[in-house]
Write a protein that holds these residues in place. Structure first.
Motif, mmCIF file in Angstrom:
data_model
loop_
_atom_site.group_PDB
_atom_site.id
_atom_site.type_symbol
_atom_site.label_atom_id
_atom_site.label_comp_id
_atom_site.label_asym_id
_atom_site.label_seq_id
_atom_site.Cartn_x
_atom_site.Cartn_y
_atom_site.Cartn_z
ATOM 1 N N CYS A 144 4.093 70.462 -17.847
ATOM 2 C CA CYS A 144 2.807 69.935 -18.311
ATOM 3 C C CYS A 144 1.842 71.069 -18.637
ATOM 4 O O CYS A 144 1.109 71.004 -19.619
ATOM 5 N N GLY A 145 1.874 72.119 -17.815
ATOM 6 C CA GLY A 145 1.011 73.267 -18.073
ATOM 7 C C GLY A 145 1.321 73.915 -19.404
ATOM 8 O O GLY A 145 0.410 74.184 -20.205
ATOM 9 N N VAL A 146 2.582 74.153 -19.675
ATOM 10 C CA VAL A 146 2.984 74.771 -20.943
ATOM 11 C C VAL A 146 2.559 73.895 -22.120
ATOM 12 O O VAL A 146 1.960 74.372 -23.090
ATOM 13 N N ALA A 147 2.874 72.612 -22.048
ATOM 14 C CA ALA A 147 2.565 71.709 -23.148
ATOM 15 C C ALA A 147 1.052 71.597 -23.379
ATOM 16 O O ALA A 147 0.577 71.708 -24.511
ATOM 17 N N LEU A 148 0.307 71.387 -22.314
ATOM 18 C CA LEU A 148 -1.142 71.227 -22.464
ATOM 19 C C LEU A 148 -1.820 72.503 -22.956
ATOM 20 O O LEU A 148 -2.695 72.445 -23.825
ATOM 21 N N VAL A 149 -1.418 73.646 -22.422
ATOM 22 C CA VAL A 149 -2.027 74.910 -22.864
ATOM 23 C C VAL A 149 -1.739 75.138 -24.340
ATOM 24 O O VAL A 149 -2.632 75.513 -25.105
ATOM 25 N N ALA A 150 -0.509 74.901 -24.768
ATOM 26 C CA ALA A 150 -0.156 75.110 -26.175
ATOM 27 C C ALA A 150 -0.973 74.211 -27.094
ATOM 28 O O ALA A 150 -1.509 74.667 -28.111
ATOM 29 N N VAL A 151 -1.087 72.949 -26.740
ATOM 30 C CA VAL A 151 -1.810 71.996 -27.588
ATOM 31 C C VAL A 151 -3.324 72.279 -27.567
ATOM 32 O O VAL A 151 -3.973 72.332 -28.624
ATOM 33 N N ILE A 152 -3.880 72.472 -26.396
ATOM 34 C CA ILE A 152 -5.326 72.718 -26.303
ATOM 35 C C ILE A 152 -5.694 74.043 -26.967
ATOM 36 O O ILE A 152 -6.705 74.119 -27.686
ATOM 37 N N ALA A 153 -4.878 75.084 -26.769
ATOM 38 C CA ALA A 153 -5.165 76.387 -27.383
ATOM 39 C C ALA A 153 -5.133 76.294 -28.905
ATOM 40 O O ALA A 153 -5.848 77.028 -29.592
ATOM 41 N N ARG A 154 -4.330 75.397 -29.427
ATOM 42 C CA ARG A 154 -4.284 75.193 -30.881
ATOM 43 C C ARG A 154 -5.646 74.757 -31.393
ATOM 44 O O ARG A 154 -6.126 75.237 -32.416
ATOM 45 N N TYR A 155 -6.278 73.847 -30.679
ATOM 46 C CA TYR A 155 -7.539 73.286 -31.147
ATOM 47 C C TYR A 155 -8.754 74.092 -30.705
ATOM 48 O O TYR A 155 -9.751 74.147 -31.417
ATOM 49 N N VAL A 156 -8.685 74.730 -29.553
ATOM 50 C CA VAL A 156 -9.828 75.488 -29.052
ATOM 51 C C VAL A 156 -9.876 76.899 -29.641
ATOM 52 O O VAL A 156 -10.939 77.383 -30.027
ATOM 53 N N PHE A 157 -8.706 77.549 -29.711
ATOM 54 C CA PHE A 157 -8.658 78.947 -30.138
ATOM 55 C C PHE A 157 -7.991 79.147 -31.492
ATOM 56 O O PHE A 157 -7.929 80.268 -31.988
ATOM 57 N N GLY A 158 -7.438 78.092 -32.064
ATOM 58 C CA GLY A 158 -6.737 78.223 -33.331
ATOM 59 C C GLY A 158 -5.383 78.899 -33.209
ATOM 60 O O GLY A 158 -4.854 79.424 -34.189
ATOM 61 N N ASP A 159 -4.813 78.899 -32.003
ATOM 62 C CA ASP A 159 -3.489 79.488 -31.794
ATOM 63 C C ASP A 159 -2.439 78.685 -32.565
ATOM 64 O O ASP A 159 -2.607 77.487 -32.796
ATOM 65 N N PRO A 160 -1.346 79.342 -32.931
ATOM 66 C CA PRO A 160 -0.317 78.608 -33.679
ATOM 67 C C PRO A 160 0.383 77.561 -32.808
ATOM 68 O O PRO A 160 0.525 77.742 -31.606
ATOM 69 N N LEU A 161 0.777 76.482 -33.449
ATOM 70 C CA LEU A 161 1.575 75.445 -32.798
ATOM 71 C C LEU A 161 2.561 74.960 -33.849
ATOM 72 O O LEU A 161 2.279 74.050 -34.625
ATOM 73 N N THR A 162 3.704 75.617 -33.899
ATOM 74 C CA THR A 162 4.695 75.362 -34.945
ATOM 75 C C THR A 162 5.625 74.220 -34.555
ATOM 76 O O THR A 162 5.645 73.786 -33.398
ATOM 77 N N VAL A 163 6.394 73.794 -35.522
ATOM 78 C CA VAL A 163 7.384 72.749 -35.265
ATOM 79 C C VAL A 163 8.385 73.231 -34.222
ATOM 80 O O VAL A 163 8.766 72.471 -33.318
ATOM 81 N N LYS A 164 8.808 74.493 -34.308
ATOM 82 C CA LYS A 164 9.744 75.030 -33.319
ATOM 83 C C LYS A 164 9.131 75.002 -31.922
ATOM 84 O O LYS A 164 9.818 74.717 -30.938
ATOM 85 N N MET A 165 7.851 75.314 -31.812
ATOM 86 C CA MET A 165 7.175 75.269 -30.516
ATOM 87 C C MET A 165 7.133 73.835 -29.993
ATOM 88 O O MET A 165 7.354 73.598 -28.803
ATOM 89 N N LEU A 166 6.838 72.890 -30.851
ATOM 90 C CA LEU A 166 6.799 71.486 -30.445
ATOM 91 C C LEU A 166 8.178 71.004 -29.987
ATOM 92 O O LEU A 166 8.288 70.251 -29.012
ATOM 93 N N ILE A 167 9.226 71.459 -30.672
ATOM 94 C CA ILE A 167 10.588 71.109 -30.252
ATOM 95 C C ILE A 167 10.875 71.710 -28.877
ATOM 96 O O ILE A 167 11.452 71.049 -28.005
ATOM 97 N N GLY A 168 10.446 72.958 -28.668
ATOM 98 C CA GLY A 168 10.625 73.596 -27.360
ATOM 99 C C GLY A 168 9.905 72.840 -26.259
ATOM 100 O O GLY A 168 10.448 72.631 -25.168
ATOM 101 N N ILE A 169 8.687 72.406 -26.540
ATOM 102 C CA ILE A 169 7.925 71.619 -25.562
ATOM 103 C C ILE A 169 8.649 70.314 -25.267
ATOM 104 O O ILE A 169 8.736 69.886 -24.112
#
Length: 108
Positions: free
Chosen positions: A66-91
């Motif tokens: 949950c930590g990995v998934a939430l940080v990745a998604v929230i960082a995408r919207y808060v910091f503009g970090d990348p969130l690619t299809v490969k990352m979503l598949i990994g999550i």
């Protein structure tokens, strides 16, 4: 109650981890105390989850996934970090793995 405590541990850990990003390598010193307190609180709540009887494999698996998934998604919207299809598949794989552990624990 156990799942609620685990959810709190996850929420606090996500906040602390996002604080690491917001601190800009601790150049923004105002983030240091919230990060330290956040991680200490998160580990305390994780310990409490275990004390309440949740198996460590389940608690740690859910906490990290949950930590990995939430940080990745929230960082995408808060910091503009990348969130690619490969990352979503990994999550998705991480979440699937935790579900398998949880279901296997419930059967055994």
């Amino acid at each position: 109650m156990t799942w609620l405590v685990l959810a709190a541990a996850i929420g606090v850990e996500v906040f602390a981890t996002l604080g690491l990003r917001a601190s800009d390598g601790f150049r923004k010193r105002g983030w240091i105390a919230p990060i330290v307190v956040g991680y200490l609180a998160s580990f305390y709540l994780l310990w409490l989850t275990l004390r309440l009887g949740m198996p460590v494999g389940v608690a740690y698996g859910v906490w990290t996934a949950c930590g990995v998934a939430l940080v990745a998604v929230i960082a995408r919207y808060v910091f503009g970090d990348p969130l690619t299809v490969k990352m979503l598949i990994g999550i998705a794989f991480i979440i699937a793995g935790v579900l398998v552990i949880e279901l296997a624990g419930a059967v055994g």
